[in-house]
Design an enzyme around this catalytic site. Sequence first.
Site, PDB file in Angstrom:
ATOM      1  N   LYS A  13       0.858  -1.195   0.000  1.00 44.78           N
ATOM      2  CA  LYS A  13       0.000   0.000   0.000  1.00 44.78           C
ATOM      3  C   LYS A  13       0.899   1.251   0.000  1.00 44.78           C
ATOM      4  O   LYS A  13       1.947   1.243  -0.633  1.00 44.78           O
ATOM      5  CB  LYS A  13      -0.979  -0.042   1.180  1.00 44.78           C
ATOM      6  CG  LYS A  13      -1.695  -1.405   1.237  1.00 44.78           C
ATOM      7  CD  LYS A  13      -2.806  -1.481   2.230  1.00 44.78           C
ATOM      8  CE  LYS A  13      -3.434  -2.874   2.154  1.00 44.78           C
ATOM      9  NZ  LYS A  13      -4.604  -3.025   3.002  1.00 44.78           N
ATOM     10  N   HIS A  96      -8.410  -3.372  -5.997  1.00 47.81           N
ATOM     11  CA  HIS A  96      -8.327  -3.498  -4.531  1.00 47.81           C
ATOM     12  C   HIS A  96      -9.486  -2.707  -3.901  1.00 47.81           C
ATOM     13  O   HIS A  96      -9.849  -1.647  -4.398  1.00 47.81           O
ATOM     14  CB  HIS A  96      -6.977  -2.984  -4.028  1.00 47.81           C
ATOM     15  CG  HIS A  96      -6.758  -3.313  -2.588  1.00 47.81           C
ATOM     16  ND1 HIS A  96      -7.304  -2.558  -1.575  1.00 47.81           N
ATOM     17  CD2 HIS A  96      -6.104  -4.330  -1.993  1.00 47.81           C
ATOM     18  CE1 HIS A  96      -6.976  -3.105  -0.416  1.00 47.81           C
ATOM     19  NE2 HIS A  96      -6.252  -4.184  -0.640  1.00 47.81           N
ATOM     20  N   GLU A  98      -9.628  -0.822  -1.424  1.00 44.50           N
ATOM     21  CA  GLU A  98      -9.310   0.569  -1.073  1.00 44.50           C
ATOM     22  C   GLU A  98      -9.441   1.463  -2.301  1.00 44.50           C
ATOM     23  O   GLU A  98      -9.893   2.599  -2.215  1.00 44.50           O
ATOM     24  CB  GLU A  98      -7.905   0.649  -0.460  1.00 44.50           C
ATOM     25  CG  GLU A  98      -7.926   0.102   0.965  1.00 44.50           C
ATOM     26  CD  GLU A  98      -6.607  -0.477   1.433  1.00 44.50           C
ATOM     27  OE1 GLU A  98      -5.558  -0.229   0.811  1.00 44.50           O
ATOM     28  OE2 GLU A  98      -6.637  -1.207   2.449  1.00 44.50           O
ATOM     29  N   GLU A 168     -10.887 -10.976  -1.139  1.00 48.16           N
ATOM     30  CA  GLU A 168     -10.574 -10.123   0.011  1.00 48.16           C
ATOM     31  C   GLU A 168     -11.861  -9.564   0.608  1.00 48.16           C
ATOM     32  O   GLU A 168     -12.336  -8.509   0.175  1.00 48.16           O
ATOM     33  CB  GLU A 168      -9.678  -8.961  -0.436  1.00 48.16           C
ATOM     34  CG  GLU A 168      -8.321  -9.399  -0.931  1.00 48.16           C
ATOM     35  CD  GLU A 168      -7.264  -8.387  -0.575  1.00 48.16           C
ATOM     36  OE1 GLU A 168      -6.239  -8.772  -0.013  1.00 48.16           O
ATOM     37  OE2 GLU A 168      -7.478  -7.178  -0.829  1.00 48.16           O
ATOM     38  N   GLY A 174      -7.259  -5.140   7.099  1.00 46.48           N
ATOM     39  CA  GLY A 174      -6.704  -4.167   8.035  1.00 46.48           C
ATOM     40  C   GLY A 174      -7.445  -4.097   9.352  1.00 46.48           C
ATOM     41  O   GLY A 174      -7.236  -3.191  10.144  1.00 46.48           O
ATOM     42  N   SER A 212      -6.109  -9.596   6.746  1.00 42.59           N
ATOM     43  CA  SER A 212      -5.510  -9.901   8.060  1.00 42.59           C
ATOM     44  C   SER A 212      -4.794 -11.246   8.103  1.00 42.59           C
ATOM     45  O   SER A 212      -4.855 -11.970   9.107  1.00 42.59           O
ATOM     46  CB  SER A 212      -6.562  -9.795   9.178  1.00 42.59           C
ATOM     47  OG  SER A 212      -7.093  -8.482   9.228  1.00 42.59           O
TER      48      SER A 212
HETATM   49  P1  PGA Z   1      -4.268  -6.695   5.509  1.00 40.38           P
HETATM   50  O1  PGA Z   1      -4.485  -6.160   4.006  1.00 40.38           O
HETATM   51  O2  PGA Z   1      -3.435  -7.939   5.419  1.00 40.38           O
HETATM   52  O3  PGA Z   1      -3.562  -5.576   6.219  1.00 40.38           O
HETATM   53  O4  PGA Z   1      -5.629  -6.979   6.064  1.00 40.38           O
HETATM   54  C1  PGA Z   1      -4.750  -7.045   2.965  1.00 40.38           C
HETATM   55  C2  PGA Z   1      -4.956  -6.278   1.669  1.00 40.38           C
HETATM   56  O5  PGA Z   1      -5.539  -5.186   1.724  1.00 40.38           O
HETATM   57  O6  PGA Z   1      -4.550  -6.732   0.581  1.00 40.38           O
END
Ligand code: PGA
Length: 250
Positions: A13, A96, A98, A168, A174, A212
């Site tokens: 990220k 993704h 995000e 995901e 996160g 996570s």
């Molecule tokens: P994370 O993120 O392992 O911090 O949960 C995974 C991702 O967003 O690809």
Amino acid sequence: MPERTPLLAANWKMHKTVAEAAQFVDALLPRIAATEHDVVICPSFLALREVVERSRGSAVRVAAQNMHEAEEGAFTGEVSATMLVEAEVDAVILGHSERRQLFGETDEALARKVPAALAADLEPILCVGETEEARDGGQTEAVLERQLRADLAGVEPTRLAEVTIAYEPVWAIGTGRTATPEQAQEAIAFIRDVLREAGAEADRARIIYGGSVKPGNAAELMAQEDIDGALVGGASLDPADFAAIVEAAG
Ligand code: PGA
């Protein structure tokens, strides 16, 4: 059934300067020297070249975290597939959550980005996943199917298996809340069915889990029949933790 090589991807990220990326690669390489898995590092655009140069001759492949679908043009702030290929990048994360939630990434754009990546010989890592609200409302499969059908609409069935899918669940990213191995396996088996129905050689397609993932939970997730690896955010920032996750893939 064809063998699928496990893929472990570090999605940094907006973390790590070029100097920090260099330190990470130097610390990671000796720890993964014996691996036969595909290990992918996804740094910021600025650190791509540093990671490419420093990891040459190792198991590490390099991915960008996004790209634009056009070959070139008046798109301020964007980067094309051609530019990534010139930088010797191998793959690209697309869609993704995000980017979907914070930067307005749409399924329409993804329907152009995925074929553009394939046309440039970049391996797309397409992220799909449901929100907590969708899961609680029993909509997980509907959301996954809609995203997959929309985002892969422009890909020939013969090339579908070249796209890595990252499942995901948005509620697990996160947050420290990991999907249980059973939840992840169930969703990923469903994704494989959707690919098969779309005409893919689905047994060849790599489908990985993200949300996570940590050294402590990676082994039981990756022991599931359909889970072919992990897309790791937070725990990928530390070379020892990420190396432990690579090792947990077997
Ligand atoms: P994370 O993120 O392992 O911090 O949960 C995974 C991702 O967003 O690809």
